[in-house]
Design a protein around this motif. Structure first.
Motif, PDB file in Angstrom:
ATOM      1  N   GLU A 181       0.840  -1.214   0.000  1.00 42.83           N
ATOM      2  CA  GLU A 181       0.000   0.000   0.000  1.00 42.83           C
ATOM      3  C   GLU A 181       0.865   1.251   0.000  1.00 42.83           C
ATOM      4  O   GLU A 181       0.594   2.194  -0.736  1.00 42.83           O
ATOM      5  CB  GLU A 181      -0.911   0.022   1.223  1.00 42.83           C
ATOM      6  N   LYS A 182       1.887   1.260   0.843  1.00 41.18           N
ATOM      7  CA  LYS A 182       2.772   2.421   0.948  1.00 41.18           C
ATOM      8  C   LYS A 182       3.471   2.700  -0.390  1.00 41.18           C
ATOM      9  O   LYS A 182       3.531   3.835  -0.853  1.00 41.18           O
ATOM     10  CB  LYS A 182       3.798   2.191   2.052  1.00 41.18           C
ATOM     11  N   GLN A 183       3.984   1.647  -1.032  1.00 40.55           N
ATOM     12  CA  GLN A 183       4.660   1.814  -2.323  1.00 40.55           C
ATOM     13  C   GLN A 183       3.695   2.328  -3.388  1.00 40.55           C
ATOM     14  O   GLN A 183       4.047   3.189  -4.195  1.00 40.55           O
ATOM     15  CB  GLN A 183       5.292   0.500  -2.772  1.00 40.55           C
ATOM     16  N   ALA A 184       2.467   1.804  -3.388  1.00 45.76           N
ATOM     17  CA  ALA A 184       1.468   2.252  -4.361  1.00 45.76           C
ATOM     18  C   ALA A 184       1.105   3.714  -4.128  1.00 45.76           C
ATOM     19  O   ALA A 184       0.963   4.489  -5.084  1.00 45.76           O
ATOM     20  CB  ALA A 184       0.227   1.372  -4.291  1.00 45.76           C
ATOM     21  N   GLU A 185       0.944   4.103  -2.874  1.00 43.52           N
ATOM     22  CA  GLU A 185       0.632   5.502  -2.568  1.00 43.52           C
ATOM     23  C   GLU A 185       1.739   6.424  -3.060  1.00 43.52           C
ATOM     24  O   GLU A 185       1.460   7.475  -3.660  1.00 43.52           O
ATOM     25  CB  GLU A 185       0.423   5.686  -1.058  1.00 43.52           C
ATOM     26  N   GLU A 186       2.974   6.020  -2.838  1.00 43.68           N
ATOM     27  CA  GLU A 186       4.111   6.839  -3.278  1.00 43.68           C
ATOM     28  C   GLU A 186       4.183   6.896  -4.801  1.00 43.68           C
ATOM     29  O   GLU A 186       4.412   7.963  -5.380  1.00 43.68           O
ATOM     30  CB  GLU A 186       5.408   6.302  -2.684  1.00 43.68           C
ATOM     31  N   ALA A 187       3.989   5.773  -5.458  1.00 43.23           N
ATOM     32  CA  ALA A 187       4.083   5.725  -6.923  1.00 43.23           C
ATOM     33  C   ALA A 187       2.968   6.531  -7.583  1.00 43.23           C
ATOM     34  O   ALA A 187       3.174   7.144  -8.637  1.00 43.23           O
ATOM     35  CB  ALA A 187       4.038   4.278  -7.407  1.00 43.23           C
ATOM     36  N   LEU A 188       1.795   6.534  -6.979  1.00 41.58           N
ATOM     37  CA  LEU A 188       0.640   7.218  -7.556  1.00 41.58           C
ATOM     38  C   LEU A 188       0.408   8.608  -6.991  1.00 41.58           C
ATOM     39  O   LEU A 188      -0.427   9.355  -7.501  1.00 41.58           O
ATOM     40  CB  LEU A 188      -0.632   6.388  -7.311  1.00 41.58           C
ATOM     41  N   ASP A 189       1.132   8.950  -5.931  1.00 42.40           N
ATOM     42  CA  ASP A 189       0.874  10.182  -5.186  1.00 42.40           C
ATOM     43  C   ASP A 189      -0.620  10.264  -4.843  1.00 42.40           C
ATOM     44  O   ASP A 189      -1.302  11.243  -5.142  1.00 42.40           O
ATOM     45  CB  ASP A 189       1.325  11.424  -5.966  1.00 42.40           C
ATOM     46  N   ALA A 190      -1.108   9.164  -4.260  1.00 44.51           N
ATOM     47  CA  ALA A 190      -2.527   9.044  -3.944  1.00 44.51           C
ATOM     48  C   ALA A 190      -2.677   8.404  -2.570  1.00 44.51           C
ATOM     49  O   ALA A 190      -1.720   7.849  -2.022  1.00 44.51           O
ATOM     50  CB  ALA A 190      -3.224   8.182  -4.990  1.00 44.51           C
ATOM     51  N   GLN A 191      -3.875   8.461  -2.052  1.00 47.13           N
ATOM     52  CA  GLN A 191      -4.174   7.787  -0.794  1.00 47.13           C
ATOM     53  C   GLN A 191      -4.932   6.497  -1.114  1.00 47.13           C
ATOM     54  O   GLN A 191      -5.994   6.531  -1.714  1.00 47.13           O
ATOM     55  CB  GLN A 191      -5.029   8.666   0.111  1.00 47.13           C
ATOM     56  N   ILE A 192      -4.362   5.373  -0.719  1.00 41.38           N
ATOM     57  CA  ILE A 192      -4.980   4.071  -0.952  1.00 41.38           C
ATOM     58  C   ILE A 192      -5.871   3.753   0.247  1.00 41.38           C
ATOM     59  O   ILE A 192      -5.433   3.830   1.394  1.00 41.38           O
ATOM     60  CB  ILE A 192      -3.907   2.959  -1.116  1.00 41.38           C
ATOM     61  N   ASP A 193      -7.129   3.387  -0.008  1.00 42.74           N
ATOM     62  CA  ASP A 193      -8.007   3.026   1.109  1.00 42.74           C
ATOM     63  C   ASP A 193      -8.444   1.560   1.030  1.00 42.74           C
ATOM     64  O   ASP A 193      -9.289   1.123   1.797  1.00 42.74           O
ATOM     65  CB  ASP A 193      -9.216   3.948   1.207  1.00 42.74           C
ATOM     66  N   GLY A 194      -7.869   0.821   0.109  1.00 37.39           N
ATOM     67  CA  GLY A 194      -8.157  -0.598   0.018  1.00 37.39           C
ATOM     68  C   GLY A 194      -7.736  -1.155  -1.324  1.00 37.39           C
ATOM     69  O   GLY A 194      -7.519  -0.406  -2.274  1.00 37.39           O
ATOM     70  N   TYR A 195      -7.614  -2.459  -1.366  1.00 38.40           N
ATOM     71  CA  TYR A 195      -7.315  -3.149  -2.622  1.00 38.40           C
ATOM     72  C   TYR A 195      -7.610  -4.621  -2.446  1.00 38.40           C
ATOM     73  O   TYR A 195      -7.793  -5.105  -1.332  1.00 38.40           O
ATOM     74  CB  TYR A 195      -5.858  -2.933  -3.064  1.00 38.40           C
ATOM     75  N   ARG A 196      -7.682  -5.326  -3.561  1.00 37.92           N
ATOM     76  CA  ARG A 196      -7.853  -6.774  -3.555  1.00 37.92           C
ATOM     77  C   ARG A 196      -6.754  -7.363  -4.425  1.00 37.92           C
ATOM     78  O   ARG A 196      -6.476  -6.846  -5.499  1.00 37.92           O
ATOM     79  CB  ARG A 196      -9.211  -7.161  -4.117  1.00 37.92           C
ATOM     80  N   LEU A 197      -6.184  -8.432  -3.934  1.00 32.38           N
ATOM     81  CA  LEU A 197      -5.103  -9.076  -4.669  1.00 32.38           C
ATOM     82  C   LEU A 197      -5.507 -10.509  -4.970  1.00 32.38           C
ATOM     83  O   LEU A 197      -5.873 -11.266  -4.076  1.00 32.38           O
ATOM     84  CB  LEU A 197      -3.809  -9.059  -3.842  1.00 32.38           C
TER      85      LEU A 197
END
Length: 126
Positions: free
Chosen positions: A98-114
């Protein structure tokens, strides 16, 4: 909170009694064992309500069949490309992802499914 519904209770019970991540049709078949006159539409409507209430998850593994999971807590899933089974993956959720995705997207992640894909042990051993 929705008012009590025996149909919703039976549908949730039918889903939580199995670990196979069934389709709506499979849940319908199980629910009919206890409520023979239940309609498929009622099953779909209740599954949607249960999703909206955060009591279950809908899964879309990519095979054209929507599956359902009675465990609403965040966890990963595995889809076997041979037998089309969906199973839980019992490993900790990666906060680092989640942290890496937030940094890469400059966004706030509030959930995901893998969903992981491959061939299960049963199919591999055939």
């Amino acid at each position: 909170m929705r008012k009590y519904s025996r149909q919703r209770e039976i549908i949730l019970e039918a889903l939580r009694q199995v670990e196979t991540h069934p389709s709506a049709a499979e849940i319908y078949d199980r629910a009919r064992e206890k409520i023979p006159n239940i309609s498929l539409g009622t099953v779909y409507r209740n599954l949607l309500n249960l999703q909206e209430d955060g009591e279950i998850q809908a899964l879309f593994p990519g095979d054209g069949v929507e599956r359902f999971d009675g465990n609403p807590m965040p966890h990963y899933h595995f889809y076997c490309r041979e037998c089309a089974c969906v199973s839980d993956v019992s490993i900790p959720i990666s906060q680092e992802l989640e942290k890496q995705a937030e940094e890469a997207l400059d966004a706030q992640i509030d959930g995901y499914r893998l969903m992981l894909y491959g061939i299960c042990k049963h199919c591999r051993d055939k």
